[in-house]
Scaffold this active site. Structure first.
Site, PDB file in Angstrom:
ATOM      1  N   THR A  27     -16.144   7.694   3.513  1.00 42.59           N
ATOM      2  CA  THR A  27     -15.823   9.044   2.782  1.00 42.59           C
ATOM      3  C   THR A  27     -16.909   9.482   1.935  1.00 42.59           C
ATOM      4  O   THR A  27     -17.176  10.624   1.699  1.00 42.59           O
ATOM      5  CB  THR A  27     -14.389   9.080   2.363  1.00 42.59           C
ATOM      6  OG1 THR A  27     -13.434   8.465   3.233  1.00 42.59           O
ATOM      7  CG2 THR A  27     -13.997  10.296   1.933  1.00 42.59           C
ATOM      8  N   GLY A  76     -14.302   6.749  -2.805  1.00 44.99           N
ATOM      9  CA  GLY A  76     -13.222   6.522  -1.845  1.00 44.99           C
ATOM     10  C   GLY A  76     -12.269   5.302  -2.238  1.00 44.99           C
ATOM     11  O   GLY A  76     -12.743   4.737  -3.346  1.00 44.99           O
ATOM     12  N   ASP A 114      -9.465   1.997  -0.422  1.00 47.48           N
ATOM     13  CA  ASP A 114      -8.953   1.357   0.842  1.00 47.48           C
ATOM     14  C   ASP A 114      -7.455   1.360   0.791  1.00 47.48           C
ATOM     15  O   ASP A 114      -7.021   1.666   1.640  1.00 47.48           O
ATOM     16  CB  ASP A 114      -9.370  -0.037   0.823  1.00 47.48           C
ATOM     17  CG  ASP A 114     -11.017  -0.228   1.075  1.00 47.48           C
ATOM     18  OD1 ASP A 114     -11.457   0.043   1.710  1.00 47.48           O
ATOM     19  OD2 ASP A 114     -11.432  -1.203   0.094  1.00 47.48           O
ATOM     20  N   LYS A 125      -9.972  -1.379  -3.688  1.00 47.19           N
ATOM     21  CA  LYS A 125     -11.277  -0.977  -3.489  1.00 47.19           C
ATOM     22  C   LYS A 125     -12.071  -2.396  -3.069  1.00 47.19           C
ATOM     23  O   LYS A 125     -11.744  -3.309  -3.523  1.00 47.19           O
ATOM     24  CB  LYS A 125     -11.904  -0.146  -4.345  1.00 47.19           C
ATOM     25  CG  LYS A 125     -11.337   1.227  -4.502  1.00 47.19           C
ATOM     26  CD  LYS A 125     -12.130   2.022  -5.551  1.00 47.19           C
ATOM     27  CE  LYS A 125     -13.570   2.291  -5.589  1.00 47.19           C
ATOM     28  NZ  LYS A 125     -14.199   2.675  -4.121  1.00 47.19           N
ATOM     29  N   GLY A 182     -13.530  -2.628   0.120  1.00 42.39           N
ATOM     30  CA  GLY A 182     -13.775  -3.084   1.558  1.00 42.39           C
ATOM     31  C   GLY A 182     -15.058  -3.114   1.955  1.00 42.39           C
ATOM     32  O   GLY A 182     -15.373  -3.927   3.331  1.00 42.39           O
ATOM     33  N   GLY A 183     -15.951  -2.202   1.469  1.00 43.61           N
ATOM     34  CA  GLY A 183     -17.380  -2.410   1.702  1.00 43.61           C
ATOM     35  C   GLY A 183     -18.375  -3.229   1.223  1.00 43.61           C
ATOM     36  O   GLY A 183     -19.360  -3.375   1.258  1.00 43.61           O
ATOM     37  N   GLU A 212     -18.801  -0.433  -8.020  1.00 43.06           N
ATOM     38  CA  GLU A 212     -17.806   0.663  -8.076  1.00 43.06           C
ATOM     39  C   GLU A 212     -17.120   0.636  -9.439  1.00 43.06           C
ATOM     40  O   GLU A 212     -16.886   1.608 -10.092  1.00 43.06           O
ATOM     41  CB  GLU A 212     -17.020   0.448  -7.014  1.00 43.06           C
ATOM     42  CG  GLU A 212     -17.676   0.737  -5.431  1.00 43.06           C
ATOM     43  CD  GLU A 212     -16.890   0.706  -4.235  1.00 43.06           C
ATOM     44  OE1 GLU A 212     -17.057   1.149  -3.363  1.00 43.06           O
ATOM     45  OE2 GLU A 212     -15.802  -0.106  -4.452  1.00 43.06           O
ATOM     46  N   LYS A 254      -4.852   6.156   3.802  1.00 37.81           N
ATOM     47  CA  LYS A 254      -4.921   5.245   2.506  1.00 37.81           C
ATOM     48  C   LYS A 254      -3.981   5.334   1.526  1.00 37.81           C
ATOM     49  O   LYS A 254      -3.673   4.590   0.817  1.00 37.81           O
ATOM     50  CB  LYS A 254      -6.338   5.842   1.840  1.00 37.81           C
ATOM     51  CG  LYS A 254      -7.696   5.772   2.531  1.00 37.81           C
ATOM     52  CD  LYS A 254      -7.974   4.395   3.178  1.00 37.81           C
ATOM     53  CE  LYS A 254      -9.251   4.177   3.976  1.00 37.81           C
ATOM     54  NZ  LYS A 254      -9.401   4.978   5.118  1.00 37.81           N
TER      55      LYS A 254
END
Length: 249
Positions: free
Chosen positions: A38, A92, A94, A104, A106-107, A113, A131
């Site tokens: 996103t 974005g 999760d 957050k 997941g990546g 972040e 989400k």
């Protein structure tokens, strides 16, 4: 509904949330650029606006992947430095609960972040409708972990009921996935997190945990696309139509 059709609907929601977030960017801002699919849509749209001469901004990215994308679309990047604060960070998530508490990472970019989120005057989350959750925990909670400490971290998380697993690099399996800082990523399957604040304190107390993916009290607002609707969510405020917001509320 076929999987391909569902993916198309979700991608459309992501694009629409990202496009709405662009309205919140003002000329001359310092912007934090998030990570994930996103956020990637937002970065692409921001680059198009800059190339069209509609905006002038400078930015810092939360991951090497977002940094590479930002450069490719012409977004000027700033290196970290003392005193640097961002007017707005767009990222974005999760999972998002009704209080805008987030999962957050997941990546795998949770550390950077969180660094940028805390260095920002305003953190705006953009997301598709999947989400939104009534309670955090179904999505595995990521941890960034120092490699030496891994066995003891796994033991400690298991005692908390987290069912930890070391994330595997999908492109280099069975090798473990590494963060941009070269640390390991551990996914904790709590299933339900009724008290995110207490869990955050417990995780912070485990030696070797560099950062966890619980983001508490950081998000000021979220733009969430729900089919044809675009909503703005803020803590303690009723959801509002996003078209009524063309700047930071």
């Amino acid at each position: 509904m076929a999987n391909s059709e569902l993916r198309g609907l979700v991608d459309n929601e992501k694009r629409r949330a990202a496009a709405q977030a662009l309205h919140w960017v003002s000329d001359g801002m310092l912007v934090g650029l998030g990570s994930g699919s996103t956020a990637a849509y937002f970065i692409q749209l921001l680059g198009e606006a800059l190339q069209a001469g509609k905006l002038r901004v400078q930015a810092t990215a939360t991951s090497l992947a977002s940094e590479t994308l930002a450069r490719s679309v012409g977004v000027p990047l700033l290196a970290p430095r003392r005193g640097l604060r961002f007017d707005l960070t767009v990222d974005g998530a999760d999972e998002i609960d009704p209080q805008l508490t987030l999962i957050k990472g997941g990546g795998g970019a949770l550390l950077r972040e969180k660094v940028l989120a805390t260095a920002s005057d305003y953190l705006l989350i953009i997301a598709d409708s999947s989400k939104l959750v009534p309670q955090l925990g179904q999505f595995p909670l990521p941890l960034e972990v120092v490699p030496f400490a891994l066995p003891w971290v796994l033991d400690a998380v298991a005692q908390l009921g987290g069912e930890p697993t070391v994330r595997v690099d999908k492109k280099k399996a069975p090798q473990p996935a590494l963060s941009d800082q070269g640390n390991l990523l551990v996914d904790c399957h709590f299933r339900s997190i009724p008290d995110p604040t207490e869990l955050a304190l417990q995780l912070q107390a485990i030696p070797g945990v560099v950062e966890h993916g619980l983001f508490l009290g950081l998000a000021r607002a979220a733009i969430v696309a729900q089919e044809e609707k675009l909503l703005v969510l803020r803590p303690g405020v009723a959801p509002a139509d996003a078209v009524d917001f063309t700047k930071l509320p």
